[in-house]
Motif scaffolding. Structure first.
Motif, PDB file in Angstrom:
ATOM      1  N   ARG A 118      48.628  53.690  69.142  1.00 53.23           N
ATOM      2  CA  ARG A 118      48.923  52.518  68.314  1.00 53.23           C
ATOM      3  C   ARG A 118      48.562  51.220  69.020  1.00 53.23           C
ATOM      4  O   ARG A 118      48.212  50.237  68.396  1.00 53.23           O
ATOM      5  CB  ARG A 118      50.409  52.512  67.933  1.00 53.23           C
ATOM      6  N   VAL A 119      48.624  51.240  70.364  1.00 55.11           N
ATOM      7  CA  VAL A 119      48.256  50.048  71.109  1.00 55.11           C
ATOM      8  C   VAL A 119      46.757  49.792  70.960  1.00 55.11           C
ATOM      9  O   VAL A 119      46.314  48.664  70.776  1.00 55.11           O
ATOM     10  CB  VAL A 119      48.646  50.202  72.586  1.00 55.11           C
ATOM     11  N   ALA A 120      45.983  50.883  71.027  1.00 59.98           N
ATOM     12  CA  ALA A 120      44.534  50.737  70.910  1.00 59.98           C
ATOM     13  C   ALA A 120      44.158  50.146  69.562  1.00 59.98           C
ATOM     14  O   ALA A 120      43.208  49.361  69.457  1.00 59.98           O
ATOM     15  CB  ALA A 120      43.862  52.089  71.105  1.00 59.98           C
ATOM     16  N   VAL A 124      40.757  42.131  68.339  1.00 60.81           N
ATOM     17  CA  VAL A 124      39.862  41.470  69.281  1.00 60.81           C
ATOM     18  C   VAL A 124      38.435  41.385  68.747  1.00 60.81           C
ATOM     19  O   VAL A 124      37.738  40.393  68.970  1.00 60.81           O
ATOM     20  CB  VAL A 124      39.894  42.215  70.638  1.00 60.81           C
ATOM     21  N   PHE A 125      38.003  42.411  68.010  1.00 60.70           N
ATOM     22  CA  PHE A 125      36.591  42.505  67.642  1.00 60.70           C
ATOM     23  C   PHE A 125      36.052  41.303  66.861  1.00 60.70           C
ATOM     24  O   PHE A 125      34.974  40.808  67.171  1.00 60.70           O
ATOM     25  CB  PHE A 125      36.314  43.814  66.904  1.00 60.70           C
ATOM     26  N   PRO A 126      36.772  40.788  65.854  1.00 57.69           N
ATOM     27  CA  PRO A 126      36.226  39.636  65.125  1.00 57.69           C
ATOM     28  C   PRO A 126      36.000  38.426  66.032  1.00 57.69           C
ATOM     29  O   PRO A 126      35.191  37.546  65.718  1.00 57.69           O
ATOM     30  CB  PRO A 126      37.299  39.341  64.078  1.00 57.69           C
ATOM     31  N   LEU A 127      36.702  38.379  67.192  1.00 59.29           N
ATOM     32  CA  LEU A 127      36.561  37.239  68.085  1.00 59.29           C
ATOM     33  C   LEU A 127      35.291  37.340  68.923  1.00 59.29           C
ATOM     34  O   LEU A 127      34.835  36.344  69.484  1.00 59.29           O
ATOM     35  CB  LEU A 127      37.774  37.153  69.027  1.00 59.29           C
ATOM     36  N   LEU A 128      34.718  38.545  69.011  1.00 55.72           N
ATOM     37  CA  LEU A 128      33.596  38.751  69.919  1.00 55.72           C
ATOM     38  C   LEU A 128      32.370  37.931  69.512  1.00 55.72           C
ATOM     39  O   LEU A 128      31.711  37.331  70.357  1.00 55.72           O
ATOM     40  CB  LEU A 128      33.226  40.237  69.977  1.00 55.72           C
ATOM     41  N   LEU A 176      29.389  40.611  83.656  1.00 52.51           N
ATOM     42  CA  LEU A 176      30.523  39.922  83.027  1.00 52.51           C
ATOM     43  C   LEU A 176      31.145  40.762  81.923  1.00 52.51           C
ATOM     44  O   LEU A 176      32.370  40.910  81.844  1.00 52.51           O
ATOM     45  CB  LEU A 176      30.076  38.573  82.467  1.00 52.51           C
ATOM     46  N   VAL A 177      30.252  41.319  81.079  1.00 53.69           N
ATOM     47  CA  VAL A 177      30.759  42.138  79.970  1.00 53.69           C
ATOM     48  C   VAL A 177      31.518  43.333  80.524  1.00 53.69           C
ATOM     49  O   VAL A 177      32.604  43.684  80.056  1.00 53.69           O
ATOM     50  CB  VAL A 177      29.596  42.591  79.058  1.00 53.69           C
ATOM     51  N   GLY A 178      30.955  43.930  81.588  1.00 54.65           N
ATOM     52  CA  GLY A 178      31.624  45.072  82.211  1.00 54.65           C
ATOM     53  C   GLY A 178      32.998  44.697  82.719  1.00 54.65           C
ATOM     54  O   GLY A 178      33.980  45.389  82.452  1.00 54.65           O
ATOM     55  N   LEU A 179      33.069  43.562  83.435  1.00 59.56           N
ATOM     56  CA  LEU A 179      34.362  43.106  83.957  1.00 59.56           C
ATOM     57  C   LEU A 179      35.351  42.858  82.831  1.00 59.56           C
ATOM     58  O   LEU A 179      36.512  43.263  82.902  1.00 59.56           O
ATOM     59  CB  LEU A 179      34.174  41.813  84.770  1.00 59.56           C
ATOM     60  N   GLY A 180      34.843  42.208  81.787  1.00 58.71           N
ATOM     61  CA  GLY A 180      35.708  41.912  80.638  1.00 58.71           C
ATOM     62  C   GLY A 180      36.280  43.181  80.050  1.00 58.71           C
ATOM     63  O   GLY A 180      37.477  43.270  79.768  1.00 58.71           O
ATOM     64  N   VAL A 229      39.042  44.571  82.281  1.00 56.85           N
ATOM     65  CA  VAL A 229      40.293  43.823  82.113  1.00 56.85           C
ATOM     66  C   VAL A 229      40.984  44.238  80.822  1.00 56.85           C
ATOM     67  O   VAL A 229      42.199  44.468  80.774  1.00 56.85           O
ATOM     68  CB  VAL A 229      40.016  42.306  82.116  1.00 56.85           C
ATOM     69  N   LEU A 230      40.158  44.388  79.769  1.00 56.86           N
ATOM     70  CA  LEU A 230      40.700  44.766  78.462  1.00 56.86           C
ATOM     71  C   LEU A 230      41.376  46.129  78.540  1.00 56.86           C
ATOM     72  O   LEU A 230      42.512  46.320  78.083  1.00 56.86           O
ATOM     73  CB  LEU A 230      39.559  44.792  77.447  1.00 56.86           C
ATOM     74  N   VAL A 231      40.652  47.105  79.145  1.00 59.20           N
ATOM     75  CA  VAL A 231      41.201  48.463  79.254  1.00 59.20           C
ATOM     76  C   VAL A 231      42.500  48.436  80.055  1.00 59.20           C
ATOM     77  O   VAL A 231      43.505  49.037  79.664  1.00 59.20           O
ATOM     78  CB  VAL A 231      40.169  49.402  79.917  1.00 59.20           C
ATOM     79  N   ALA A 232      42.494  47.691  81.184  1.00 56.94           N
ATOM     80  CA  ALA A 232      43.693  47.619  82.009  1.00 56.94           C
ATOM     81  C   ALA A 232      44.851  47.022  81.212  1.00 56.94           C
ATOM     82  O   ALA A 232      45.985  47.512  81.273  1.00 56.94           O
ATOM     83  CB  ALA A 232      43.414  46.785  83.259  1.00 56.94           C
TER      84      ALA A 232
END
Lengths: 160, 484
Positions: free
Chosen positions: B181-183, B189-193, B217-221, B224-227
């Motif tokens: 449910r968290v996922a 988030v997606f519409p903000l991309l 940068l995308v990888g780092l982002g 962070v998102l996954v964490a």
């Protein structure tokens, strides 16, 4: 093994024709009412709607025939066996002990061509899966009452 | 008996908050927030009148609600305008769940939900009674169902605790499990991309160095998102399963859990349809598993009272299997994998998907000039590996009284179905399975599993084996019924 009455192909084909007509009507409506200079639908004209109808109708009729060819059922000693499905072939075995109740249904189209559907209900989560279409009313009646008797004969143990 | 008097303010407040949100939202959408500022005296007066009406209604609800526990029924009379009198036979009662949220715990009250067989929804809801009364109702219904006298019940030994989730296990479980449910919250988030990418000027990047920086940068982002999602999920799990304890009381399993909202519920063992040992990929790596049980007509977890999906959320795998064997005495699990052509089938199936993705990436490159489309070719080895792991975690076994099936790589479920619980047996073959002479066998029971794993299915068995599996299952069902 028992097969369905050949006339069930008519029922299924007419059903397919109706849905093909419905899809074609939507395409036709777009073709008629969309402005001719619209970027995406400008090229769409009435012949396309006819084409859509022909394709869908042909597919539907072919499927109806194939479905009839695949469908088999058998009333065995203590189970009902049903085989069906054109793309995914499904063979279901229903023990009489698990039959909750048996229905006979007749849709408007089935009434016109004189056929019935028998639906066997179990407590299982796939209970509604077990239906036998394309039976003559006499055979449906007979099947329903024999299934009912066989279900009563076996212990009323529903395991719920 | 009547409800607890504090249920009047409690119900008025909770219903008021629900309605208030809807009203504010409706007005804000309908007229813009300017309406609030301009007509504030009317708004305040309106809210006051509605609040008074609400409290008045809840007072009447309280006045007109009565319940009575008799020797073999639970009688409930309710309704302010339309009256409803119900007699619920106690032997039809499946579960008595008690829920206490933070507010209710502060007020010392609880909601009691009574579930009956066959219905997906709660049959009766007592909102709210005192915490002690909730406890009494729960134990009285259990006692009356069994038909023992009050003295006998008092003399019974304290129920033995089957399992308790200690603090270190709880922390481990929170981090090793994942709450889907968290996922789903990520969808926000997606519409903000799109706007974000535009703001960063990503569309204009053409030279190599800038593109490399961008990839990093995308990888780092993403990391962070996954964490972040992982932490959020862990926090949810922690709050939900805090203080989880499972006890056996006669023919029922009784669990309680929750840090803020406290739930207690029962799982009736005589209605047990199947048991599953579930492990996600992380838990499996560290040798842990959970135990899910399925009962007829009511799966803990999908009831409105929000029970637990799991009889045991987290324990060492061997303990879970041992506990499952006390519920259903099956033999040790030694599964047979599908034939290796099933592995080729899965590898092929996933490769087709990979091929579609490559074509789409190339198309995006050709039309919009998306860079690095050739990276998508790396999906092919992933597809082959995916096919292998899909195959590796499939299996089935026939035991004397049980059919065992296993499926799932990310979240693996090993389900044990007693033959005497079978409702129907279904053998199915897709077009693709027919090409490889494979078939799947579904063991259908009266369970109502909607969340985890689906039906117990022996996937991709050899065609002829599938037919004999199906027939043997029916034979064993017949035998088990004959011997009873």
């Amino acid at each position: 093994m028992e097969r369905l009455h050949p006339r069930v192909r008519v029922v299924w084909s007419v059903g397919a024709l109706v849905s093909a007509l419905f899809v074609a009507a939507i395409v036709g409506a777009v073709a008629v009412f969309a402005p001719a200079d619209a970027a995406y639908v400008g090229w769409l004209t009435l012949p396309y709607a006819v084409g859509v109808f022909v394709v869908f109708a042909a597919l539907g009729v072919v499927f109806a025939v194939l479905r009839y060819r695949v469908f088999r059922f058998e009333v065995r000693e203590d189970t009902v066996f049903i085989q069906r499905g054109v793309l995914t072939r499904v063979r279901t075995v229903v023990p009489y002990v698990r039959v909750q109740h048996v229905d006979t249904q007749r849709g408007p189209l089935e009434r016109v061509v004189g056929l019935s559907t028998v639906v066997v209900y179990t407590a299982g989560s796939r209970g509604a899966d077990v239906s036998i279409p394309g039976l003559t009313p006499e055979r449906a009646e007979e099947l329903q009452s024999s299934l009912r008797e066989l279900a009563i004969e076996s212990e009323p143990e529903d395991a719920v | 008996m009547k409800l607890h008097p504090l249920s009047v303010p409690y119900r008025a407040l909770t219903k008021g908050v629900q309605l208030g949100w809807a009203a504010i939202f409706g007005i804000a959408v309908g007229s813009g927030s300017g309406a609030f500022v301009e007509y504030w005296p009317f708004v305040v007066a309106g809210v006051a009148v509605l609040a008074l009406l609400g409290v008045g209604y809840q007072y009447l609800y309280y006045q007109r609600f009565s319940y009575e526990l008799t020797a073999d029924t639970l009688d409930i009379g309710s309704g302010v305008f339309a009256r409803r009198e119900r007699e619920i036979p106690l032997r039809r009662v499946q579960n008595v769940d008690v829920t206490r949220n933070v507010l209710q715990r502060a007020l010392g009250i609880a909601t009691v939900n009574v579930e009956t067989a066959g219905g997906g929804s709660t049959e009766a809801k007592l909102e709210c009674v005192s915490a002690a009364e909730a406890e009494r109702i729960q134990s009285e219904i259990r006692r009356l169902k069994k038909g023992t006298s009050a003295e006998e019940a008092a003399a019974e030994p304290e129920a033995d605790v089957l399992y308790e989730l200690d603090d270190s296990s709880l922390v481990a479980y929170s981090f090793l499990s994942f709450d889907p449910r968290v996922a789903s919250g990520l969808v926000v988030v997606f519409p903000l991309l799109g706007p974000l990418a535009a703001a960063l000027g990503i569309g204009g990047i053409r030279n190599g160095a800038a593109a490399a920086v961008l990839v990093v940068l995308v990888g780092l982002g993403l990391l962070v998102l996954v964490a972040g999602v992982w932490l959020a999920s862990a926090a949810f799990r922690f709050v939900k399963f805090y203080g989880f304890r499972l006890r056996r009381e006669g023919d029922d399993l009784r669990y309680e859990r929750g840090l803020l909202n406290r739930y207690t519920g029962t799982i009736p063992l005589d209605k047990l349809q199947s048991v599953s040992v579930t492990e996600n990929v992380l838990m499996r790596r560290f040798g842990y598993a959970g135990l899910a049980v399925e009962t007829a007509g009511y799966a803990p977890g999908d009831a409105p009272s929000g029970g637990s999906e799991a009889a045991v959320p987290f324990a060492p795998r061997d303990d879970v299997v041992a506990l499952a064997q006390t519920l259903e005495p099956f033999d040790s699990i030694e599964l047979e994998r599908p034939p290796s052509r099933a592995r080729r089938r899965f590898a092929g199936r996933y490769s087709i998907l990979a091929g579609v993705a490559v074509v789409a990436a190339y198309g995006a490159h050709a039309v919009w000039g998306v860079p690095f489309w050739w990276l998508s070719v790396a999906l092919f080895p992933v597809a082959v590996a995916g096919g292998h792991y899909r195959w590796k975690h499939l299996g089935h076994q026939e035991q004397a009284g049980y059919a065992v099936t296993r499926s799932g790589f990310w979240s693996r479920a090993t389900t044990v179905v007693p033959y005497y619980r079978l409702q129907t047996v279904v053998e199915s073959q897709t077009v693709f399975q027919r090409r490889w002479n494979l078939a799947s066998v579904v063991y259908d029971t009266a369970g109502s599993r909607r969340l985890a794993g689906g039906d117990a299915t022996a996937h991709d068995v050899d065609e002829t084996d599938a037919t004999s599996l199906r027939d043997r299952a029916i034979d064993r069902l017949r035998e088990s019924l004959g011997s009873e």
